[in-house]
Scaffold this motif. Structure first.
Motif, short mmCIF file in Angstrom:
data_model
loop_
_atom_site.label_atom_id
_atom_site.label_comp_id
_atom_site.label_asym_id
_atom_site.label_seq_id
_atom_site.Cartn_x
_atom_site.Cartn_y
_atom_site.Cartn_z
N ASP A 106 0.86 -1.18 0.14
CA ASP A 106 -0.03 -0.17 0.06
C ASP A 106 0.96 1.33 0.10
OD1 ASP A 106 -2.41 -1.52 0.09
OD2 ASP A 106 -2.70 -1.26 2.21
N TRP A 107 2.10 1.40 0.77
CA TRP A 107 2.80 2.45 0.86
C TRP A 107 3.45 2.52 -0.48
CZ3 TRP A 107 5.53 2.76 6.30
CH2 TRP A 107 4.30 2.69 7.19
N ILE A 108 3.93 1.59 -1.24
CA ILE A 108 4.56 1.58 -2.54
C ILE A 108 3.65 2.43 -3.41
CG2 ILE A 108 5.73 0.25 -4.35
CD1 ILE A 108 6.40 -1.91 -2.34
N LYS A 109 2.46 1.82 -3.44
CA LYS A 109 1.42 2.36 -4.40
C LYS A 109 1.33 3.85 -4.14
CE LYS A 109 -1.09 -1.71 -5.13
NZ LYS A 109 -2.66 -2.53 -4.84
N ALA A 110 0.94 4.24 -2.79
CA ALA A 110 1.04 5.57 -2.42
C ALA A 110 2.11 6.66 -2.96
CB ALA A 110 0.73 5.60 -0.87
N THR A 111 3.36 6.01 -2.65
CA THR A 111 4.34 6.84 -3.07
C THR A 111 4.48 7.18 -4.70
OG1 THR A 111 5.74 5.78 -1.29
CG2 THR A 111 7.05 6.75 -2.99
N ILE A 112 4.22 6.07 -5.30
CA ILE A 112 3.98 6.32 -6.85
C ILE A 112 2.76 7.22 -7.11
CG2 ILE A 112 3.33 5.07 -9.01
CD1 ILE A 112 4.80 2.64 -7.84
N ALA A 113 1.57 7.46 -6.29
CA ALA A 113 0.49 8.19 -6.52
C ALA A 113 0.88 9.43 -6.16
CB ALA A 113 -0.53 7.87 -5.99
N GLY A 114 2.00 9.70 -5.22
CA GLY A 114 2.50 11.00 -4.67
C GLY A 114 2.74 11.08 -3.20
N VAL A 115 3.34 12.16 -2.65
CA VAL A 115 4.00 12.19 -1.54
C VAL A 115 2.75 12.38 -0.36
CG1 VAL A 115 5.17 13.63 0.25
CG2 VAL A 115 6.36 12.82 -1.91
N TRP A 140 12.02 13.50 -0.45
CA TRP A 140 11.99 12.03 -0.57
C TRP A 140 10.73 11.80 -1.55
CZ3 TRP A 140 9.12 7.78 0.02
CH2 TRP A 140 9.76 6.38 -0.05
N PRO A 141 10.83 10.62 -2.43
CA PRO A 141 11.97 9.83 -2.67
C PRO A 141 12.88 10.72 -3.42
CG PRO A 141 10.35 9.18 -3.98
CD PRO A 141 9.60 10.48 -3.01
N GLY A 142 14.35 10.22 -3.30
CA GLY A 142 15.11 10.62 -4.39
C GLY A 142 14.99 9.97 -5.78
N ILE A 143 15.34 10.53 -6.78
CA ILE A 143 14.96 10.32 -8.27
C ILE A 143 15.40 8.81 -8.54
CG2 ILE A 143 17.30 11.23 -9.37
CD1 ILE A 143 14.45 12.32 -11.22
N PHE A 150 12.37 6.20 -9.91
CA PHE A 150 12.26 5.58 -10.77
C PHE A 150 12.44 4.01 -10.80
CE2 PHE A 150 13.19 9.74 -13.00
CZ PHE A 150 12.30 9.65 -13.59
N TYR A 151 12.93 3.45 -9.34
CA TYR A 151 13.07 2.21 -9.27
C TYR A 151 11.64 1.43 -8.84
CZ TYR A 151 15.06 -1.99 -6.73
OH TYR A 151 15.31 -3.23 -6.43
N LEU A 152 10.75 2.42 -8.14
CA LEU A 152 9.48 1.87 -7.66
C LEU A 152 8.57 1.08 -8.56
CD1 LEU A 152 8.54 5.05 -5.19
CD2 LEU A 152 9.40 2.67 -4.60
N PRO A 153 8.41 1.42 -9.68
CA PRO A 153 7.65 0.58 -10.61
C PRO A 153 8.13 -0.73 -10.52
CG PRO A 153 7.80 2.45 -11.71
CD PRO A 153 8.82 2.49 -10.53
N TYR A 154 9.33 -1.13 -10.72
CA TYR A 154 9.79 -2.40 -10.71
C TYR A 154 9.64 -2.98 -9.15
CZ TYR A 154 13.80 -5.90 -10.44
OH TYR A 154 14.64 -6.78 -10.05
N VAL A 155 9.91 -2.36 -8.35
CA VAL A 155 9.47 -2.83 -6.74
C VAL A 155 8.11 -3.32 -6.85
CG1 VAL A 155 9.21 -2.31 -4.50
CG2 VAL A 155 11.42 -1.45 -5.84
#
Length: 177
Positions: free
Chosen positions: A17-26, A41-44, A48-53
């Motif tokens: 849930d937190w990963i999805k939320a980060t991608i959606a925005g801080v 945060w998060p650094g660039i 860019f690594y988050l969709p893979y995660v």
């Protein structure tokens, strides 16, 4: 696992849930997690690594136990991340990475977080090898690794377009830290 705690920090499992939320925005991460988030945060690289995660965690939800957000307790604020790459459950090896936003660097937070994570990792039966890499021109990262007990592997340097990458190994014997 959930969370690890040090004197100044919480290391919180970076769940789906937190990963999805980060991608959606801080703002969404703040809403979902209940923590404020440093505007840096998060650094660039991590962003860019988050969709893979996200894709990996969707396939294997148990992978979240290896990555944590770093929360500064005093401010109830996410200031970085720390964790492992790969599939330690299968390989027995974990490569660690970490990052603290610039305004909180050079205050010992990464070393504190890394030392706590290492204590936990050494208790995980599947972990047989812990290592990290740093760029030769990153003295702060090198200092963190040395302070945390990592040993530089001299013959393992790797050249890349961004510079020389150094390999660091954490001794797994009992009593070493």
């Amino acid at each position: 696992m959930g969370k690890l705690e040090t004197e100044r920090l919480l290391l919180l499992e970076y769940n789906l849930d937190w990963i999805k939320a980060t991608i959606a925005g801080v703002d969404e991460l703040e809403r979902v997690s209940g923590y404020s988030v440093s505007p840096e945060w998060p650094g660039i690289d991590f962003f860019f690594y988050l969709p893979y995660v996200l894709e990996n965690v969707k396939k294997e939800p148990e992978m979240t136990k290896w990555t944590h957000l770093i929360v500064l307790k005093e401010e109830n604020k996410i200031i970085g991340e720390i964790g492992g790459q790969g599939k330690p459950d299968e390989t027995g090896e974990i490569e660690l990475g970490y990052s603290i936003v610039p305004s909180y660097q050079n205050q010992g937070y990464v070393t504190e977080a890394l030392c706590e994570l290492l204590i936990w990792l050494k208790k995980q039966p599947e972990i047989k090898r812990i290592f990290a890499r740093s760029f030769e021109n990153n003295p702060h990262s090198i200092q963190v690794l040395r302070k945390s007990g990592f040993v530089y592997q001299e013959d393992q340097d790797k050249m890349e377009s961004r510079g020389t990458i150094l390999l660091w190994e954490y001794p797994m014997e009992d009593g070493v830290q």
